[in-house]
Motif scaffolding. Sequence first.
Motif, mmCIF file in Angstrom:
data_model
loop_
_atom_site.group_PDB
_atom_site.id
_atom_site.type_symbol
_atom_site.label_atom_id
_atom_site.label_comp_id
_atom_site.label_asym_id
_atom_site.label_seq_id
_atom_site.Cartn_x
_atom_site.Cartn_y
_atom_site.Cartn_z
ATOM 1 N N ARG A 33 34.591 -52.557 5.656
ATOM 2 C CA ARG A 33 34.018 -51.410 5.332
ATOM 3 C C ARG A 33 33.491 -50.960 6.799
ATOM 4 O O ARG A 33 32.976 -51.598 7.596
ATOM 5 N N LEU A 34 33.863 -49.461 7.013
ATOM 6 C CA LEU A 34 33.632 -48.925 8.059
ATOM 7 C C LEU A 34 32.166 -48.078 8.063
ATOM 8 O O LEU A 34 31.659 -47.935 6.950
ATOM 9 N N PRO A 35 31.381 -47.948 9.219
ATOM 10 C CA PRO A 35 30.184 -47.249 9.008
ATOM 11 C C PRO A 35 30.438 -45.871 8.533
ATOM 12 O O PRO A 35 31.354 -45.202 8.491
ATOM 13 N N LEU A 36 29.467 -45.266 7.745
ATOM 14 C CA LEU A 36 29.641 -44.021 6.866
ATOM 15 C C LEU A 36 29.601 -42.811 7.935
ATOM 16 O O LEU A 36 28.878 -42.989 8.879
ATOM 17 N N ALA A 37 30.481 -41.948 7.872
ATOM 18 C CA ALA A 37 30.614 -40.796 8.485
ATOM 19 C C ALA A 37 29.323 -39.934 8.317
ATOM 20 O O ALA A 37 28.719 -39.774 7.214
ATOM 21 N N PRO A 38 29.046 -39.237 9.354
ATOM 22 C CA PRO A 38 27.700 -38.311 9.286
ATOM 23 C C PRO A 38 27.996 -36.998 8.559
ATOM 24 O O PRO A 38 27.061 -36.675 7.722
ATOM 25 N N GLY A 59 22.968 -27.047 -1.377
ATOM 26 C CA GLY A 59 21.611 -27.379 -1.531
ATOM 27 C C GLY A 59 21.079 -28.454 -2.399
ATOM 28 O O GLY A 59 20.220 -29.029 -2.471
ATOM 29 N N ASP A 60 22.293 -28.719 -3.361
ATOM 30 C CA ASP A 60 22.062 -29.733 -4.479
ATOM 31 C C ASP A 60 22.017 -31.040 -3.876
ATOM 32 O O ASP A 60 22.783 -31.285 -2.829
ATOM 33 N N HIS A 61 21.153 -31.953 -4.266
ATOM 34 C CA HIS A 61 21.188 -33.434 -4.051
ATOM 35 C C HIS A 61 21.953 -34.244 -4.919
ATOM 36 O O HIS A 61 21.762 -33.964 -6.161
ATOM 37 N N VAL A 62 22.942 -35.064 -4.677
ATOM 38 C CA VAL A 62 23.664 -35.526 -5.525
ATOM 39 C C VAL A 62 23.734 -37.089 -5.289
ATOM 40 O O VAL A 62 23.510 -37.293 -4.164
ATOM 41 N N LEU A 63 24.192 -37.939 -6.451
ATOM 42 C CA LEU A 63 24.199 -39.212 -6.341
ATOM 43 C C LEU A 63 25.461 -39.614 -6.092
ATOM 44 O O LEU A 63 26.523 -38.937 -6.443
ATOM 45 N N LYS A 64 25.738 -40.825 -5.733
ATOM 46 C CA LYS A 64 26.896 -41.551 -5.734
ATOM 47 C C LYS A 64 27.563 -41.450 -6.979
ATOM 48 O O LYS A 64 27.087 -41.951 -7.850
ATOM 49 N N GLY A 65 28.826 -41.082 -7.024
ATOM 50 C CA GLY A 65 29.577 -41.026 -8.338
ATOM 51 C C GLY A 65 29.279 -39.857 -9.046
ATOM 52 O O GLY A 65 29.840 -39.802 -10.490
ATOM 53 N N GLN A 66 28.581 -38.921 -8.773
ATOM 54 C CA GLN A 66 28.403 -37.842 -9.566
ATOM 55 C C GLN A 66 29.404 -36.914 -9.412
ATOM 56 O O GLN A 66 29.993 -36.638 -8.374
ATOM 57 N N THR A 83 29.146 -40.592 -1.938
ATOM 58 C CA THR A 83 27.788 -41.291 -1.638
ATOM 59 C C THR A 83 26.931 -40.373 -2.154
ATOM 60 O O THR A 83 27.029 -39.464 -2.337
ATOM 61 N N SER A 84 25.443 -40.832 -1.940
ATOM 62 C CA SER A 84 24.510 -39.968 -2.251
ATOM 63 C C SER A 84 24.183 -39.151 -1.023
ATOM 64 O O SER A 84 24.140 -39.685 0.133
ATOM 65 N N GLY A 85 23.822 -37.877 -1.209
ATOM 66 C CA GLY A 85 23.198 -36.974 -0.192
ATOM 67 C C GLY A 85 23.236 -35.466 -0.688
ATOM 68 O O GLY A 85 23.029 -35.032 -1.728
ATOM 69 N N GLN A 109 26.548 -34.280 2.959
ATOM 70 C CA GLN A 109 25.861 -34.844 4.208
ATOM 71 C C GLN A 109 25.087 -36.183 3.617
ATOM 72 O O GLN A 109 24.107 -36.136 2.843
ATOM 73 N N PRO A 110 25.620 -37.401 3.896
ATOM 74 C CA PRO A 110 24.948 -38.500 3.255
ATOM 75 C C PRO A 110 23.460 -38.669 3.583
ATOM 76 O O PRO A 110 23.113 -38.506 4.902
ATOM 77 N N ASP A 111 22.686 -39.415 2.663
ATOM 78 C CA ASP A 111 21.254 -39.770 3.175
ATOM 79 C C ASP A 111 21.118 -41.247 3.540
ATOM 80 O O ASP A 111 20.081 -41.579 3.708
ATOM 81 N N GLY A 112 22.300 -41.689 3.430
ATOM 82 C CA GLY A 112 22.311 -43.324 3.697
ATOM 83 C C GLY A 112 21.712 -44.311 2.813
ATOM 84 O O GLY A 112 21.565 -45.481 2.606
ATOM 85 N N ALA A 113 21.250 -43.695 1.560
ATOM 86 C CA ALA A 113 20.645 -44.454 0.410
ATOM 87 C C ALA A 113 21.533 -44.964 -0.541
ATOM 88 O O ALA A 113 21.299 -46.244 -1.085
#
Length: 601
Positions: A33-38, A59-66, A83-85, A109-113
Motif C-alpha cells: 500500500r502506497l502513501p495516499l496522494a494529496p 464543497g461536500d465532505h464525503v466518506l470512503k465508499g460514498q 477515501t474520505s475528504g 482532497q483526502p482528509d487522512g481519516a
Amino acid sequence: MIEITATSPLHHFPGGIHPPEQKALANQTPIQRLPLAPMLYIPLRQHSGPAGELCVQVGDHVLKGQALTQPGVDNGLPVHASTSGTIVAIQDHPLNHPSGFSGPTAYLQPDGAEQWIERQPIDDLSRLSHREILMHLQLMGIAGLGGAGFPTARKVAGAQGIDLLIINGVECEPYIVADDRLMREHAAEIVRGSQLLQTITAAKQVVIAVEDNKPEAIAAFETVLAADANVTNTMILRVVPTRYPSGGEKQLIQVLTGLQVPADQLPADIGILVQNVGTAFAVARAIDHGEPLIERVVTITGQALSKPGTAWIPLGTPIDHILSVSGFQPANKQRVIIGGPMMGYTIASLQVPVIKTTNCILAPSAKELAPPEHEMACIRCGACEQVCPASLLPQQLQWLAKAKDYDGLKQHHLADCIECGACAYVCPSEIPLVQYYRQAKAEIREQLIEQQKSEIARQRFEARQARLEREKEERLEKHRKAAEARKAAQAARADSGEEDPVKAALARVKAKKAAQQAAEPASESTDAPADDKKAQVAAAVARAKARKAEREAALAQADDQQKADDDKKAQVAAAVARAKARKAERDAAAQQEKQEDGESS
C-alpha cells in the motif's frame, strides 16, 4: 451441455505468439500500500457504457465508499469516493484513455481519516431476488477488471442458466502480474466470489483457469479447493499452456472447451460466461462486506523504476504520484504506458488517474522497450495473418480502415478483433495495425450512434404522421356515422309518421317571431302608453333646459368675476402710476430748489 473435468483435453486457438514475459520484475514482492496522494482525480465514467448522474457538489465532505454518481435514466455505473475528504472541484481533467481527451472529473482532497460509510453486506443471498442482487452489484460499481470494464451486473444478467462459468486467471500479457499476486494472496476470496457468481448465474460448473507460468497461484488455488469438498464438486482448476493471447475471452473458451464463439455473438449465446479473477474478488467484497469498487491491484513495473512491484491503488490516484513513490528515474523522451506492451497505450500526461480498468503502469527504458520505428509500406509477408488469434486478415483490415470503408470492415469482422497487438508485434514494416483498428472502431461507433439518432427521429416523424392520419380518419368516420345515424332516424320517423324535431323547432321559431311582429302594432294603437311616453320626453327636455340654464348662469358669473378681477387690477395699476407721478414731481421740485440755492449763493 458443456462439461469439463480435470482430465479433459485442452485445445488450441489459431495464431498466437510467445513474447518475452518480463514478469519477474514485479511479482517478487507482496502487494503493498502506497502513501495516499494529496489529491485524487475521480473520473465520472470509468467503465464501458454511459456515466452516472452526479449526486455531490463542490464543497461536500464525503466518506470512503460514498457514491459520487448514481445510475440515472441511462442505467450507468456509479463511481465512489476512494477515501474520505472534500470535493474541491468538478471539472474536466485528462482521462486515462488512448485518445488523451479530458472529461468530467471529481477532485477529492483526502482528509487522512479514512472514514467509511455505513456498509451493507448481504448475509444471505436467498433472501433477495435475482434483480435485487444485480442491483446491489450495480450500486457497488462492480465492472470487469480484465480490461474491458463492462458492468458486471449487466453481463451476469444476460447469462442466466449457463452451463459453464470460467474464472480467468491467465493474465498472459508481458510485464503484468496484478492478477498473479492477487491469486497468490487472496485465492480464498476469489473462490468465494466465484461461488457467488455461480449462485447468481445458476451455472452448472465453474472452471478457474491459470496459465502454467504461475506455479504459486496454482498452488494457492489447489490448497483452497482441497479444503472444501463442496466446492470441489462444482469447481475445478485448469492449468493452460503459456501462449499469448490465451487470456482473451474467446481464445480461453476455445482452449478449455474446443468451442468457437460465432461472429457477432457473445459467449453467453453458447452457454458460457467468463469473468476475471479480480472481478470475482470484487464481487466477494461487495456482497460479503458491502464494499464498493474503490481500489484495485496495479502492476508498477519497468526498468525506469527502482522499486517495481504491485500495490493496492485507490481509484483516482494520479500516475505521477505512483511513479514518484516507486523510484521513477525518467530518461530523455521517457514513455509511460498504461497496460502492457502489447495492448497498452502511451499517456501524454502523468496527471491521468488510475481507474477501474487500469491493471499496469509500465515505465520502460529505451533499451528495454525500444520506441516504435517509422511506419513503412506493407510488404505483404502475411506474418500478421498467421499470428492473428481471431483468424482475421489484419492486412486487409488496415487497408479498409485507411480507406474508411466501414461496410468492408464489417464484412471482414473487425468487431471480432480483440486488439491483442500480435499482428503489430510481428510486422516487419513497423505498421501500428492496432491503432488503425481502434480508430476505425471508434468511427464506426460514432456512425452507429448517428444512425440510431436518425432512425429514432425517422420513427418519431412517421409515428406522428400516422397519428395525424389516424385522427383524421377517426374524425371522418365519426362524421360519417353521425350522418348515417341522422338519415336513419329521419327515415324511421318518416315511416312512423313522426314529425321531424328540427322542422318542428324551426316552425316554433317562425311562429314566435310572427307573434312578436303582430304584438307591435297593437301596442302602438294604445293611447295611454303613448301619453306616458310624451310626458317622459317633455320631462327629459325640461331637465335638459334646466341644466343648460345652470351652465349659462355659471358661465355668466364666471365672466363677471373675471371682469371684476380685471377692474381691480386696472385700479391698482392706475394707483401705482399716480404714485410714481407724484414721486417724480417731488424729485423734480427738490432738484429745482437745489439749483436755486446754488445760484443765490
